[in-house]
Every structure is written in C-alpha cells, then in structure tokens.
Design a protein around this motif. Structure first.
Motif, PDB file in Angstrom:
ATOM      1  N   PHE A   5       0.849  -1.187   0.000  1.00  0.00           N
ATOM      2  CA  PHE A   5       0.000   0.000   0.000  1.00  0.00           C
ATOM      3  C   PHE A   5       0.886   1.239   0.000  1.00  0.00           C
ATOM      4  CE2 PHE A   5      -3.281  -2.879   1.657  1.00  0.00           C
ATOM      5  CZ  PHE A   5      -4.374  -2.450   0.912  1.00  0.00           C
ATOM      6  N   LYS A   6       0.487   2.223  -0.802  1.00  0.00           N
ATOM      7  CA  LYS A   6       1.164   3.516  -0.806  1.00  0.00           C
ATOM      8  C   LYS A   6       0.120   4.621  -0.711  1.00  0.00           C
ATOM      9  CE  LYS A   6       5.243   1.990  -3.369  1.00  0.00           C
ATOM     10  NZ  LYS A   6       6.142   2.244  -4.533  1.00  0.00           N
ATOM     11  N   LEU A   7       0.568   5.771  -0.314  1.00  0.00           N
ATOM     12  CA  LEU A   7      -0.350   6.897  -0.131  1.00  0.00           C
ATOM     13  C   LEU A   7      -1.071   7.221  -1.432  1.00  0.00           C
ATOM     14  CD1 LEU A   7      -1.289   9.120   1.907  1.00  0.00           C
ATOM     15  CD2 LEU A   7       0.451  10.587   0.839  1.00  0.00           C
ATOM     16  N   SER A   8      -2.382   7.425  -1.312  1.00  0.00           N
ATOM     17  CA  SER A   8      -3.199   7.800  -2.462  1.00  0.00           C
ATOM     18  C   SER A   8      -3.717   9.230  -2.352  1.00  0.00           C
ATOM     19  CB  SER A   8      -4.382   6.831  -2.595  1.00  0.00           C
ATOM     20  OG  SER A   8      -5.242   7.209  -3.645  1.00  0.00           O
ATOM     21  N   ALA A   9      -4.178   9.608  -1.164  1.00  0.00           N
ATOM     22  CA  ALA A   9      -4.717  10.955  -0.991  1.00  0.00           C
ATOM     23  C   ALA A   9      -4.709  11.330   0.478  1.00  0.00           C
ATOM     24  CB  ALA A   9      -6.142  11.046  -1.548  1.00  0.00           C
ATOM     25  N   ILE A  10      -4.631  12.634   0.731  1.00  0.00           N
ATOM     26  CA  ILE A  10      -4.743  13.188   2.082  1.00  0.00           C
ATOM     27  C   ILE A  10      -5.915  14.161   2.074  1.00  0.00           C
ATOM     28  CG2 ILE A  10      -3.646  14.640   3.825  1.00  0.00           C
ATOM     29  CD1 ILE A  10      -0.969  13.527   3.001  1.00  0.00           C
ATOM     30  N   LEU A  11      -6.863  13.961   2.986  1.00  0.00           N
ATOM     31  CA  LEU A  11      -8.066  14.790   3.044  1.00  0.00           C
ATOM     32  C   LEU A  11      -8.064  15.580   4.342  1.00  0.00           C
ATOM     33  CD1 LEU A  11     -10.690  12.117   1.873  1.00  0.00           C
ATOM     34  CD2 LEU A  11      -9.105  13.468   0.505  1.00  0.00           C
ATOM     35  N   ARG A  12      -8.122  16.889   4.198  1.00  0.00           N
ATOM     36  CA  ARG A  12      -8.147  17.777   5.363  1.00  0.00           C
ATOM     37  C   ARG A  12      -9.402  18.633   5.325  1.00  0.00           C
ATOM     38  NH1 ARG A  12      -2.489  17.956   4.039  1.00  0.00           N
ATOM     39  NH2 ARG A  12      -1.219  17.047   5.720  1.00  0.00           N
ATOM     40  N   GLY A  13      -9.948  18.885   6.489  1.00  0.00           N
ATOM     41  CA  GLY A  13     -11.165  19.666   6.607  1.00  0.00           C
ATOM     42  C   GLY A  13     -11.721  19.639   8.016  1.00  0.00           C
ATOM     43  N   HIS A  14     -11.574  18.486   8.682  1.00  0.00           N
ATOM     44  CA  HIS A  14     -12.009  18.395  10.074  1.00  0.00           C
ATOM     45  C   HIS A  14     -11.120  19.256  10.963  1.00  0.00           C
ATOM     46  CE1 HIS A  14     -15.221  15.489   9.845  1.00  0.00           C
ATOM     47  NE2 HIS A  14     -14.485  14.682   9.097  1.00  0.00           N
ATOM     48  N   GLU A  15     -11.706  19.737  12.044  1.00  0.00           N
ATOM     49  CA  GLU A  15     -10.987  20.627  12.954  1.00  0.00           C
ATOM     50  C   GLU A  15     -10.562  19.941  14.240  1.00  0.00           C
ATOM     51  OE1 GLU A  15     -13.581  23.948  13.476  1.00  0.00           O
ATOM     52  OE2 GLU A  15     -13.492  24.527  11.362  1.00  0.00           O
ATOM     53  N   GLU A  16     -10.939  18.685  14.421  1.00  0.00           N
ATOM     54  CA  GLU A  16     -10.522  17.894  15.574  1.00  0.00           C
ATOM     55  C   GLU A  16     -10.288  16.454  15.104  1.00  0.00           C
ATOM     56  OE1 GLU A  16      -9.760  18.960  18.462  1.00  0.00           O
ATOM     57  OE2 GLU A  16     -10.576  20.992  18.438  1.00  0.00           O
ATOM     58  N   ASP A  17      -9.967  15.563  16.062  1.00  0.00           N
ATOM     59  CA  ASP A  17      -9.699  14.161  15.733  1.00  0.00           C
ATOM     60  C   ASP A  17     -10.763  13.580  14.814  1.00  0.00           C
ATOM     61  OD1 ASP A  17      -8.058  12.796  18.607  1.00  0.00           O
ATOM     62  OD2 ASP A  17      -8.313  14.909  18.137  1.00  0.00           O
ATOM     63  N   VAL A  18     -10.324  12.796  13.840  1.00  0.00           N
ATOM     64  CA  VAL A  18     -11.246  12.044  12.992  1.00  0.00           C
ATOM     65  C   VAL A  18     -11.473  10.695  13.668  1.00  0.00           C
ATOM     66  CG1 VAL A  18     -11.668  11.066  10.711  1.00  0.00           C
ATOM     67  CG2 VAL A  18     -10.371  13.212  10.937  1.00  0.00           C
ATOM     68  N   ARG A  19     -12.675  10.487  14.203  1.00  0.00           N
ATOM     69  CA  ARG A  19     -12.941   9.317  15.039  1.00  0.00           C
ATOM     70  C   ARG A  19     -13.482   8.118  14.269  1.00  0.00           C
ATOM     71  NH1 ARG A  19     -12.736   9.887  20.528  1.00  0.00           N
ATOM     72  NH2 ARG A  19     -12.678   7.634  20.278  1.00  0.00           N
ATOM     73  N   ALA A  20     -14.070   8.342  13.093  1.00  0.00           N
ATOM     74  CA  ALA A  20     -14.654   7.225  12.356  1.00  0.00           C
ATOM     75  C   ALA A  20     -14.604   7.518  10.867  1.00  0.00           C
ATOM     76  CB  ALA A  20     -16.100   6.986  12.801  1.00  0.00           C
TER      77      ALA A  20
END
Length: 780
Positions: A5-20
C-alpha cells in the motif's frame, strides 16, 4: 502477490480528531469527528484522487461513531447514522445539507453513544453507549424494538454478523453474542483487556475464523462463530482501535502506536506509520481494496496498491517527511525500563541488522547525538525512518518516573480509603483525553468521569510546554505542576470532586438542586417532525413549540407561556407512551420557571396529578425515560417558592407515586433523579421550619427516611450509580440533623442502611466516603 500500500490521498477539513471513517464506494467516503461534524467526501478527480467535502451533519457536541447502511430500494444511497456526546443517534440521508432535518432522530441513550452498526438490509440500527445499553432500532419507525441487555460497563463495539446474530464488545473484557431480537446467547472470554472493535471474516478465509476482535490488549483475536479461539495476530504495540477486512482477505487494523497494519496468513505483512499519535479508525473500499484511516491529527489518509491511484510526488514526499520529522517522546518507547540512549547502536545498524518481522522497531544513535526511530519494512527488506526521539518537559530531576518510564506529570488519584492513591501519568506530548481514558480503563473506573478527568488534566497543565523545566511542585509530592498544585499537598484529585477540591462539612445540605440535562431543542424538533407526519398537533401548537425552542437556550428560566405548556401537555397525555418522551423531557426543563407552575396548577390539580393520571410515572413502561423525565420535573419545581409550596402540599402523594422505583429503579438516570427528589425534600423539611411543626416534620422525615433506605439497600445495579448513591446519602444525612430525639430514634436503622450502602462500588468514591463519615459522626 499484491504490492505494498502507498499513499493515495490526504483529506483535510475536520478541525478535531477524525474518530470514524467509512469507504462505501470509490467515489464516496464518510467521516465523523470530535469537531461535531459528519462529512461526505466526493471523488472529483481519479488520478491522482482529489475529493471535495460537504458537512452532512452538524451536531452540538463531539461525534464518536457512525455507520453507513447498504443501498436499498427505499434508500438507493443508503443512510448515515451518527452519535456521540449528545446521547442522540441521528440518521441522515446522504447528499442532504447539514441544516436539513435528519431523516430520524433517535433519543434513548443516557450517555455518550460509542458505537453503531446497521443490519445487512439496513432496516435495523444497533447502538451502544457509555450507559452500558445496546438498543436495536427499527429505522423507519424510529422505535427501539429490542435491547441487548447484560452489559455492566461501556459498550465499545458492535458487529452485526448476519440477519440473526449480533456481537458486542464491552469494557468488562467480555464479548457477548445475542440474537438480534434481544436474546443473550453466549459470553466469550479471552481478551485480557477491553475489546473495542470487530470485523466479519468471510467463509474460506485463511484464518478459518468467522470474525475477529481487537482492543486494549494489543492483539487481534480470531474466533469461530461459537466462540472458539482460532488464533491471534500480533504486531501492534499499543491499543488497537479499529479492524477491517479487505476484499482479498487481508485484515487491516489501526491503533495508538501510530500505525495501520496489514495481516495475511497469520503475519503482519505491512506497517504504515502515520505522523499522528492515535489512528482511530480504518476502513476498506469494497470496490477497489483501498484503505482509509482517520487520525488524531485531524487528517484522513487513503492508501492504495494500484499505481493509477498513487498520490503525486509532492504529496507523497510531504507525508514521508512528516513521518521522518515526527517527534517521538522517549518515555513512550519502552514498556518496562527507562529509555537508555547510551546502549543504542550507531547508524551502521541500519545496514547490518535485519528485522525479524514487519513493523519491528529499531532505535539508532546518530553521529550528532540525536536518536532516530525506524520500522522494518519486510516487503522491501529495509528500515524506514519514522521519527526523531525527543525528551519531554526537561530531563533528570524535572521528570517523574512511574513504572520504569519517565513522565512530565504523575498525578495522585484517591479512590479507596486505606489504599494508596492511583497514579495518573501524563506527558505534554499526549492528548489529555487519551490520558484520561487510559487511566479510567486501566483502573476500571466509570467512564462518566472521562470529560471531568480530561479537563482537569488540561487545566493543571495549561501553559506548560515541551522543553520547559518542571517547577513548583514540592519535592516530596512526586507530582509536577505548572505553577502550583491547585489541590494542595494533601488535596489530590478525586473523581467527582468539584473544582475547588474537598473540604468543609457537607451536612446538612441547604440548597435545592435541579436537573437540567439533554438537548431540549432537538427534542422539540423531534416532536414537530412527528406532529407534522401524524397531524396530532394544530398549526398553533406547532408554532408555539417552535418559539419555545429558542427560549430553552436560557435553562435558568426559559419563561414558557401557558400556550406552550398546554401544547406539551397534549402530547404528554395523549400520544403513545414512547412518543411522549421528548415532551416530558422538555416539561422537566420548563419546570424551573414560575410560569410553568402557573400553567400547570391554575386549576384544581397540580403537575403531579397530570403526570400520574397520564401514566408518566407508571412502572415497567416500554421505556424508563418517561419516569426519568417525570421525576426530574418534580425535582425542578423546587427551584421556585410556588413550586416548593406545591411539593410540600403533595408530599405524601409524590412519595407514593415514585416509591416503586426506590427498590427497583429501571435505569441509572431514574435512580439519580429519584435521589435528587429525596434530597430536595430533605432540604425542604430541615430548612427554616417553625418549631411548632416539629412533630409533623419528623413524621414526614421518618417516611422519607424509609424510602431512602429502600433505595440505599436495593440490590439493583441501577441504584448503585455513583451520583444517585451520593445524593441519597446526602438526603439521609440532612434528615438526621432535624434533632437529637429524631436521630436517636432512627439510629439503629440508619446504621444498617449505611453498612449496606458502604458495600456498593460507588461508596468508594472519595466524596461519598467523606459524606458517610459525617453521617456516622452525627449518629455518635
């Protein structure tokens, strides 16, 4: 064999921990966060993958869990369910905006919702929470159709295995198997610490298992359907938070050791390190076999084995550099001994030493004196740099040692009289929330203290930074503090204490208490939605209640109008019992107002008469929450002079109405509400009463004392709820201050009651022990 597995994408937008996270299709991804949102991510460009996000749900507090239902004829895009601290489960249709009403609002839990799962056909939703309850919901009806009972602690995970079987993971270290209709079938023992998560394993899998579980004991355990152990997968070096099955049969997991790990044929074949402490969730896409992770650094990452979906070179380099530059606290590296830099090999070890398994760690002392951390990548036969080891808050005497590891702080926690305080170790590189959770879980303390302990840690380390020297704590205390110890050398933190710490006498209680909890605005929205669907309320009633929603922002006195109370009472007296819960809950919040008393007691009857005639205080209803909110209503009327007059005038009938719940409360919330009512009556009987009424007061006090004793001596686990126990004892202790003759008269019975109450787990709480000691002093 598939590649790495290699990195495919990074998604940013949440302002706190991504829990699920969930990855139902290659074009869509769903995430939930502690920032109180659920976001939908839509694929806009396939190579390299680029996603746009929209907020599907905006809650008023953090979200712990979500679930995605499979597509159906009625819901071609499926449904999204989410829940968290608000205690409500929201069900949304994909593609709807955050300001659009949820498809369903499901209020039943009494505490944080911690896990959710849909049935295979999407018709049922199963929810679990910190309140130890697991409910099976009919999604379309919005009703609970079964309860999976028997849990004694927080429920962390749910697996709907098929149309018949459901598994739950509980903080008591047990896995339980149920029929989806509520019948308990089996308890599976094997985890040595709290299990948290599941995944279903397909037939013919290389493990031979039916499902897998994982949790705090750092092991993925494989099970047959009848609960027989089929094997273990080792590799993680900290809590495992999430596991999933890939379309090719690989098992993927994530945890507190910064990694996502991939397992095949009983071995870890790849370790994907993240520049974050906690990798809360991992999921796989059934269409592509790609995996997605959600982490404590507010970031979502997608990984793929398909070169067509690899991230561009710039994004990949930034991810790799982020790992290499990651600062790793030295004290987090060794389980049993201090981190010893002088014993480490030099950089030549990267060429001469070979790892025994994927994900094995190697620490190297570089030529400049720094220490770097590396993980063995078995597929490539090389060591990957994953970060630089750093010291925390200073070194030497500034650090505090606990269990052979160095910490910035080691707080003392008093739990049980006559025993040494528990230790809560904490480093500035940690999340206060995670430190609090680990402490409570490792010591098997109630999760109801979670937010309180986390906030206390944050408050007492505020202003401290990595690299500054520890100061201000007395050398004898063994506890570092940012500038002072706000609890003093003798006043340690005690779960349940107010911020001012313990101290001073607790008896007699002189203040009336209220219970204003929940989200009444959401309750009103639920009422209005149901009313619109059934036409059970007039347009005037609906308009009146819509106005009340804004007024309830002022919980000290929402000033409900007579028209608004009348609209609520229509629901309370005429709707089906389960449908009344939101309205009774809103009534309880309104009961603190003078205008509420005017509206409910202007005729021949009182609010008590209304509640009893409507069956709100009837035992063994379909839901215990009508009783909870009904008793809270009676508690809250004590806030006003008019309310206390009504409470005084209905003393006998009120106690008679709630007496069945003294010995058999149906939920912890019910017990807490009842104990609060007893406490308010005790304050009423002992405060500013004329001498000439002493005989009447003592007669009433004797009746009240008897009911309190029923509750304190009850063997129901609900009656042992810590706050309920404390308030019932406070009521009893307040009553014995009526006078010496009364005290002597009741002494023998009270002593026996105290003995029984002292055996309950909640009696070990420090403030409760202090309160019981005061009561015994009064009896001497």
């Amino acid at each position: 064999m598939a590649g790495e597995f290699k990195l495919s994408a990074i998604l940013r937008g949440h302002e706190e921990d991504v829990r699920a996270v969930a990855f139902p299709s290659r074009a869509r991804l769903i995430s939930a966060s502690r920032d109180s949102t659920v976001r939908e991510w839509t694929l806009k460009s396939p190579s390299p993958p680029l996603y746009d996000d929209t907020i599907a749900l905006q809650a008023s507090d953090w979200i712990n869990a979500h679930a995605i239902s499979p597509p159906s004829k009625q819901h071609p895009e499926g449904l999204i369910a989410a829940g968290g601290k608000e205690t409500i489960v929201y069900v949304k249709q994909p593609g709807t905006l955050s300001d659009q009403d949820p498809y369903r609002i499901l209020p039943r839990h009494a505490h944080n919702v911690s896990c959710l799962a849909f049935s295979a056909d999407g018709s049922k939703l199963i929810s679990g929470g910190w309140d130890s309850q697991v409910f099976v919901w009919d999604v379309e009806a919005g009703d609970v159709i079964a309860e999976l009972a028997g849990h004694t602690m927080t429920v962390w995970g749910i697996l709907v295995y098929d149309e018949k079987y459901v598994f739950t993971a509980c903080a008591d270290k047990m896995i339980r198997m149920f029929d989806i209709n509520g019948k308990a079938l089996q308890t599976i023992k094997g985890h040595t610490d709290v299990p948290r998560c599941f995944c279903k394993i397909p037939e013919g899998h290389w493990s031979g298992a039916a499902f897998a579980s994982a949790g705090n004991d750092e092991v993925i355990r494989l099970w047959s359907l009848d609960g027989a152990a089929m094997g273990e997968l080792h590799g993680h070096e900290a809590y495992i938070y999430s596991i999933a099955i890939l379309s090719n049969g690989d098992i993927v997991s994530s945890g507190e050791d910064r990694t996502v790990r991939v397992f095949r044929d009983m071995a870890c074949i790849q370790t994907i390190t993240h520049p974050a402490i906690s990798i809360w969730s991992v999921a796989s896409c059934p269409e592509t076999g790609d995996i997605v992770s959600g982490a404590s650094d507010k970031t979502i990452r997608i990984f793929t084995r398909d070169s067509e979906r690899f991230a561009d070179a710039e994004t990949t380099k930034a991810f790799e550099e982020g790992n290499k530059m990651y600062a790793i606290p030295a004290e987090s590296l060794c389980q049993d001994a201090p981190f010893a830099e002088k014993d480490l090999p030099g950089p030549e070890a990267l060429q001469t030493q070979f790892g025994e398994r994927d994900g094995q760690q190697l620490f190297v002392r570089e030529l400049d004196g720094s220490v770097t951390a590396h993980l063995w990548a078995s597929a490539r036969g090389q060591w990957d740099l994953i970060g630089t080891v750093v010291q925390g808050e200073g070194s030497g005497s500034a650090k505090k040692e606990y269990n052979g590891k160095q910490y910035d702080y080691v707080f003392d926690i008093d739990i049980e009289e006559g025993k040494p305080p528990l230790k809560l170790p904490y480093n500035l590189t940690e999340s206060s929330w995670e430190a609090a959770r680990k402490f409570l879980e490792s010591n098997q303390l109630p999760m109801t203290y979670y937010e309180q302990v986390a906030n206390w840690i944050a408050d007492n380390t505020r202003g401290a930074r990595i690299g500054q020297g520890a100061s201000a704590a007395p050398a004898s205390s063994g506890t570092a503090a940012p500038a002072r110890d706000p609890w003093g050398s003798e006043n340690r933190y005690r779960p349940g204490d107010a911020a001012s710490g313990s101290g001073g006498r607790k008896l007699p209680q002189r203040s009336f208490i209220t219970i204003v909890e929940g989200n009444p605005a959401n309750a009103i929205n639920l009422i209005i939605d149901k009313a619109k669907a059934t036409n059970d309320l007039s347009k005037e009633d609906v308009k009146s209640l819509q106005g009340l929603s804004a007024q309830l922002q002022n919980k000290d006195d929402p000033h409900p109008s007579t028209a608004q109370i009348t609209s609520l009472l229509k629901i309370v007296t005429s709707w089906p019992p389960k449908g009344r819960v939101p309205a009774v809950g809103v009534l309880a919040v309104c009961a603190v107002s003078q205008s509420f008393l005017t509206a409910t007691s202007s005729g021949n009857g009182t609010i008590l008469d209304t509640l009893t005639s409507a069956g709100i205080l009837k035992a063994k209803q379909e839901t215990p929450n009508n009783v909870v909110h009904g008793i809270r209503t009676l508690v809250n009327i004590f806030k006003t002079d008019a309310g206390r007059l009504i409470a005084d005038g209905t003393f006998d009938t009120t106690l008679q109405a709630v007496r069945p719940f003294a010995s058999e409360p149906e939920s912890p919330a019910q017990a807490k509400a009842l104990a609060s009512l007893y406490l308010n009556y005790a304050v009423l009987l002992t405060s500013s009463a004329p001498a000439e009424g002493s005989s009447t007061r003592e007669a009433r006090a004797e009746v009240l004392m008897r009911d309190i004793a029923f509750m304190l001596e009850s063997d129901s686990p609900h009656a042992a709820e810590a706050d309920a126990l404390y308030r019932a004892l406070a009521a009893l202790g307040t009553l014995i201050t009526l006078g010496g003759d009364f005290r002597q008269q009741m002494k023998m019975g009270i002593s026996g009651t105290l003995h029984v109450a002292g055996t309950k787990p909640g009696a070990q709480r420090q403030d409760t022990r202090e309160l019981m000691a005061e009561i015994r002093d009064e009896l001497r």
